[in-house]
Write a protein that holds these residues in place. Sequence first.
Motif, PDB file in Angstrom:
ATOM      1  N   GLY A   1       0.646  -1.451   0.042  1.00  0.00           N
ATOM      2  CA  GLY A   1      -0.047   0.121  -0.584  1.00  0.00           C
ATOM      3  C   GLY A   1       0.948   1.282   0.362  1.00  0.00           C
ATOM      4  O   GLY A   1       1.985   0.690   0.231  1.00  0.00           O
ATOM      5  N   ASP A   2      -0.376   2.365   0.946  1.00  0.00           N
ATOM      6  CA  ASP A   2       0.714   4.067  -0.469  1.00  0.00           C
ATOM      7  C   ASP A   2       1.634   4.137   1.103  1.00  0.00           C
ATOM      8  O   ASP A   2       1.695   5.421   2.457  1.00  0.00           O
ATOM      9  N   ILE A   3       2.322   3.176   2.495  1.00  0.00           N
ATOM     10  CA  ILE A   3       3.249   3.059   3.102  1.00  0.00           C
ATOM     11  C   ILE A   3       3.662   4.885   3.284  1.00  0.00           C
ATOM     12  O   ILE A   3       4.116   5.379   4.299  1.00  0.00           O
ATOM     13  N   ALA A   4       4.543   4.992   1.991  1.00  0.00           N
ATOM     14  CA  ALA A   4       5.698   5.778   1.861  1.00  0.00           C
ATOM     15  C   ALA A   4       4.854   6.934   2.425  1.00  0.00           C
ATOM     16  O   ALA A   4       5.333   8.375   2.551  1.00  0.00           O
ATOM     17  N   SER A   5       3.723   7.346   2.217  1.00  0.00           N
ATOM     18  CA  SER A   5       2.950   9.032   2.166  1.00  0.00           C
ATOM     19  C   SER A   5       1.871   8.290   4.473  1.00  0.00           C
ATOM     20  O   SER A   5       1.303   9.565   4.114  1.00  0.00           O
ATOM     21  N   THR A   6       2.136   7.553   4.281  1.00  0.00           N
ATOM     22  CA  THR A   6       1.652   7.880   5.958  1.00  0.00           C
ATOM     23  C   THR A   6       3.039   8.552   6.961  1.00  0.00           C
ATOM     24  O   THR A   6       3.937   8.905   6.575  1.00  0.00           O
ATOM     25  N   THR A   7       2.242   8.870   8.566  1.00  0.00           N
ATOM     26  CA  THR A   7       3.054   9.618   9.253  1.00  0.00           C
ATOM     27  C   THR A   7       3.290   8.950  10.109  1.00  0.00           C
ATOM     28  O   THR A   7       3.790   9.392  11.679  1.00  0.00           O
ATOM     29  N   ALA A   8       3.154   7.813  10.296  1.00  0.00           N
ATOM     30  CA  ALA A   8       2.746   7.197  11.408  1.00  0.00           C
ATOM     31  C   ALA A   8       2.928   5.524  11.217  1.00  0.00           C
ATOM     32  O   ALA A   8       2.547   5.100  10.594  1.00  0.00           O
ATOM     33  N   PRO A   9       3.962   4.851  11.805  1.00  0.00           N
ATOM     34  CA  PRO A   9       3.541   3.306  11.339  1.00  0.00           C
ATOM     35  C   PRO A   9       2.074   2.966  11.511  1.00  0.00           C
ATOM     36  O   PRO A   9       1.523   3.161  12.520  1.00  0.00           O
ATOM     37  N   PRO A  10       2.015   2.214  10.853  1.00  0.00           N
ATOM     38  CA  PRO A  10       1.200   1.447  11.194  1.00  0.00           C
ATOM     39  C   PRO A  10       0.583   0.191  12.581  1.00  0.00           C
ATOM     40  O   PRO A  10       1.708  -0.381  12.727  1.00  0.00           O
ATOM     41  N   THR A  11      -0.355   0.393  13.151  1.00  0.00           N
ATOM     42  CA  THR A  11      -0.962   0.112  14.303  1.00  0.00           C
ATOM     43  C   THR A  11      -1.152  -1.724  13.769  1.00  0.00           C
ATOM     44  O   THR A  11      -2.064  -2.117  14.722  1.00  0.00           O
ATOM     45  N   ARG A  12      -1.648  -2.097  12.853  1.00  0.00           N
ATOM     46  CA  ARG A  12      -2.498  -3.612  13.183  1.00  0.00           C
ATOM     47  C   ARG A  12      -2.489  -4.375  11.936  1.00  0.00           C
ATOM     48  O   ARG A  12      -1.511  -3.745  10.998  1.00  0.00           O
ATOM     49  N   VAL A  13      -2.406  -5.396  12.359  1.00  0.00           N
ATOM     50  CA  VAL A  13      -1.957  -6.696  11.174  1.00  0.00           C
ATOM     51  C   VAL A  13      -1.749  -6.176   9.582  1.00  0.00           C
ATOM     52  O   VAL A  13      -3.594  -6.184   9.580  1.00  0.00           O
ATOM     53  N   THR A  14      -2.034  -5.774   8.607  1.00  0.00           N
ATOM     54  CA  THR A  14      -1.859  -5.594   7.590  1.00  0.00           C
ATOM     55  C   THR A  14      -1.483  -6.787   6.646  1.00  0.00           C
ATOM     56  O   THR A  14      -1.441  -6.654   4.991  1.00  0.00           O
ATOM     57  N   LYS A  15      -1.002  -7.084   6.785  1.00  0.00           N
ATOM     58  CA  LYS A  15       0.015  -8.908   6.346  1.00  0.00           C
ATOM     59  C   LYS A  15      -0.549  -9.372   4.896  1.00  0.00           C
ATOM     60  O   LYS A  15      -1.719  -9.570   5.071  1.00  0.00           O
ATOM     61  N   LEU A  16       0.261  -9.696   3.493  1.00  0.00           N
ATOM     62  CA  LEU A  16      -0.917 -10.236   2.841  1.00  0.00           C
ATOM     63  C   LEU A  16      -2.000 -12.005   3.046  1.00  0.00           C
ATOM     64  O   LEU A  16      -1.018 -12.280   4.020  1.00  0.00           O
ATOM     65  N   ARG A  17      -3.289 -11.923   2.464  1.00  0.00           N
ATOM     66  CA  ARG A  17      -3.288 -13.048   2.278  1.00  0.00           C
ATOM     67  C   ARG A  17      -3.000 -14.644   1.466  1.00  0.00           C
ATOM     68  O   ARG A  17      -2.491 -13.720   0.408  1.00  0.00           O
ATOM     69  N   MET A  18      -2.916 -15.102   2.092  1.00  0.00           N
ATOM     70  CA  MET A  18      -2.537 -16.899   0.897  1.00  0.00           C
ATOM     71  C   MET A  18      -3.470 -16.500  -0.289  1.00  0.00           C
ATOM     72  O   MET A  18      -3.187 -16.198  -1.533  1.00  0.00           O
ATOM     73  N   GLN A  19      -4.382 -15.472  -0.347  1.00  0.00           N
ATOM     74  CA  GLN A  19      -5.811 -15.551  -1.672  1.00  0.00           C
ATOM     75  C   GLN A  19      -5.195 -14.339  -2.417  1.00  0.00           C
ATOM     76  O   GLN A  19      -4.893 -14.538  -3.949  1.00  0.00           O
ATOM     77  N   ASP A  20      -4.372 -13.301  -1.834  1.00  0.00           N
ATOM     78  CA  ASP A  20      -3.879 -12.052  -2.913  1.00  0.00           C
ATOM     79  C   ASP A  20      -2.364 -12.747  -3.521  1.00  0.00           C
ATOM     80  O   ASP A  20      -2.267 -12.088  -4.594  1.00  0.00           O
ATOM     81  N   CYS A  21      -1.639 -13.422  -2.509  1.00  0.00           N
ATOM     82  CA  CYS A  21      -0.388 -14.231  -3.248  1.00  0.00           C
ATOM     83  C   CYS A  21      -1.017 -15.311  -4.139  1.00  0.00           C
ATOM     84  O   CYS A  21      -0.775 -14.771  -6.013  1.00  0.00           O
ATOM     85  N   ILE A  22      -1.680 -15.534  -4.490  1.00  0.00           N
ATOM     86  CA  ILE A  22      -2.697 -16.625  -5.499  1.00  0.00           C
ATOM     87  C   ILE A  22      -2.851 -16.054  -6.456  1.00  0.00           C
ATOM     88  O   ILE A  22      -2.771 -16.403  -7.609  1.00  0.00           O
ATOM     89  N   ASP A  23      -4.080 -14.820  -6.414  1.00  0.00           N
ATOM     90  CA  ASP A  23      -4.177 -14.147  -6.932  1.00  0.00           C
ATOM     91  C   ASP A  23      -2.637 -13.175  -8.201  1.00  0.00           C
ATOM     92  O   ASP A  23      -3.995 -13.056  -9.241  1.00  0.00           O
ATOM     93  N   CYS A  24      -2.545 -13.124  -7.836  1.00  0.00           N
ATOM     94  CA  CYS A  24      -1.362 -12.305  -8.470  1.00  0.00           C
ATOM     95  C   CYS A  24      -0.888 -13.526  -9.544  1.00  0.00           C
ATOM     96  O   CYS A  24      -0.665 -12.988 -10.770  1.00  0.00           O
ATOM     97  N   HIS A  25      -0.635 -14.372  -8.999  1.00  0.00           N
ATOM     98  CA  HIS A  25       0.570 -15.583  -9.138  1.00  0.00           C
ATOM     99  C   HIS A  25      -0.907 -16.218 -10.440  1.00  0.00           C
ATOM    100  O   HIS A  25       0.151 -16.463 -11.983  1.00  0.00           O
ATOM    101  N   HIS A  26      -1.932 -15.990 -10.775  1.00  0.00           N
ATOM    102  CA  HIS A  26      -2.954 -16.706 -11.473  1.00  0.00           C
ATOM    103  C   HIS A  26      -2.386 -15.731 -13.115  1.00  0.00           C
ATOM    104  O   HIS A  26      -2.847 -16.144 -14.212  1.00  0.00           O
ATOM    105  N   GLN A  27      -2.777 -14.341 -12.343  1.00  0.00           N
ATOM    106  CA  GLN A  27      -3.066 -13.280 -13.160  1.00  0.00           C
ATOM    107  C   GLN A  27      -1.525 -13.236 -13.985  1.00  0.00           C
ATOM    108  O   GLN A  27      -1.674 -12.669 -15.147  1.00  0.00           O
ATOM    109  N   LYS A  28      -0.755 -13.631 -13.431  1.00  0.00           N
ATOM    110  CA  LYS A  28       1.030 -13.586 -13.985  1.00  0.00           C
ATOM    111  C   LYS A  28       1.537 -14.865 -14.756  1.00  0.00           C
ATOM    112  O   LYS A  28       2.261 -14.653 -14.528  1.00  0.00           O
TER     113      LYS A  28
END
Length: 193
Positions: free
Chosen positions: A155-182
């Motif tokens: 995401g756009d972490i480069a424009s955030t002014t404070a560290p994220p405070t919640r778990v935001t990591k990728l889920r398995m489906q996010d990885c698989i969707d892009c792998h399918h696409q590419k």
Amino acid sequence: MNARDEQKSAVPEAGPTHKWHHPGRWGAVIIGFLAFTVISATAAVTLQDRIFRRPVEQPIKFNHKLHVEDNQLGCSTCHEYYEKETFSGLPDPDVCAFCHSEKQGDSEEEARLVKMIADGEALEWKSLFRQPPHVFYSHRRHVLVAKLECKTCHGDIASTTAPPTRVTKLRMQDCIDCHHQKNVSTDCTTCHR
Ligand code: HEC
Ligand code: HEC
Ligand code: HEC
Ligand code: HEC
Ligand code: HEC
């Protein structure tokens, strides 16, 4: 064969000589109960992860926007390994000390950092994106070889002014969707080794 398979095959098989060979009705009840317990425990852990987990606090409230956009620092100043290794790395105090061994401004947070550096304290950053150990992921492969931008996954972490405070990591489906696409492999062993 991974370590887990080896462990499994080291356990002797329950042969037909066993007395309670046919589990019957009680077996089904017990298996049903076990399945129920496992499923509800998993659901509880997932819920806790998503909703109830306390926000993560970092040792310093780091401001990406101020460093990346206002002061034009490249990501590799602080995350130095993504072109060579599987990981990116989080910065040691001596990276910050390059500028903050002396005061740069008037913020209290910076004053705290300058003191930590002077006292030789460690900065123990907590990684919110970290995946469980059974997942294999490589920055080199995605950033250098596949030429993906950081923000595709972070995401756009480069424009955030404070560290994220919640778990935001990728889920398995996010990885698989892009792998399918590419047209990249989605075999289980691609990501689980
Ligand atoms: C001056 C140092 C610095 C620069 C430059 C910098 N970062 Fe960071 N980054 C940090 C620090 C410190 C943390 C840990 C604290 C936090 O989450 O804000 C961090 C955390 C992160 C995280 C979260 C990692 C995790 O597992 O929680 C991501 C993603 C990230 N940075 C991406 C980037 C990207 C992309 C860029 C370039 C656009 C960049 N950073 C530039 C210092 C920097
Ligand atoms: C290349 C120089 C440079 C490096 C390296 C650098 N900073 Fe900074 N930092 C600055 C400048 C310039 C400012 C702005 C000072 C001001 O005007 O208040 C700043 C401001 C800050 C502030 C105050 C920000 C605010 O929101 O008020 C903090 C906290 C901070 N930096 C933390 C860090 C940490 C942690 C690292 C190492 C991971 C780091 N910096 C690395 C140059 C740098
Ligand atoms: C294809 C998705 C993807 C892209 C693109 C990507 N990352 Fe990551 N990043 C991840 C995943 C997944 C993790 C967690 C890895 C793990 O736990 O093994 C991660 C972890 C991190 C971390 C945490 C600490 C560490 O040592 O790895 C930082 C910092 C980070 N990425 C920075 C970056 C930067 C900077 C870029 C761009 C140059 C980038 N990432 C591009 C997926 C991505
Ligand atoms: C936005 C797209 C995208 C996302 C999201 C993504 N990948 Fe990939 N991944 C790629 C591409 C493209 C390649 C092929 C790179 C190359 O040409 O070698 C790749 C390659 C890989 C490879 C090497 C494959 C092989 O055949 O050896 C692994 C392992 C991998 N990804 C794991 C992951 C994991 C784990 C995640 C999620 C945490 C993930 N990827 C998320 C696009 C993505
Ligand atoms: C492109 C990468 C990728 C592929 C392919 C992939 N996985 Fe995953 N898997 C992940 C990531 C990342 C996680 C951790 C994040 C999550 O739980 O969503 C994960 C988590 C899991 C988990 C743990 C779930 C949990 O709740 O803890 C299991 C089980 C799993 N995968 C099985 C599989 C099986 C079976 C296949 C093949 C059909 C497969 N995976 C293919 C990336 C992948």
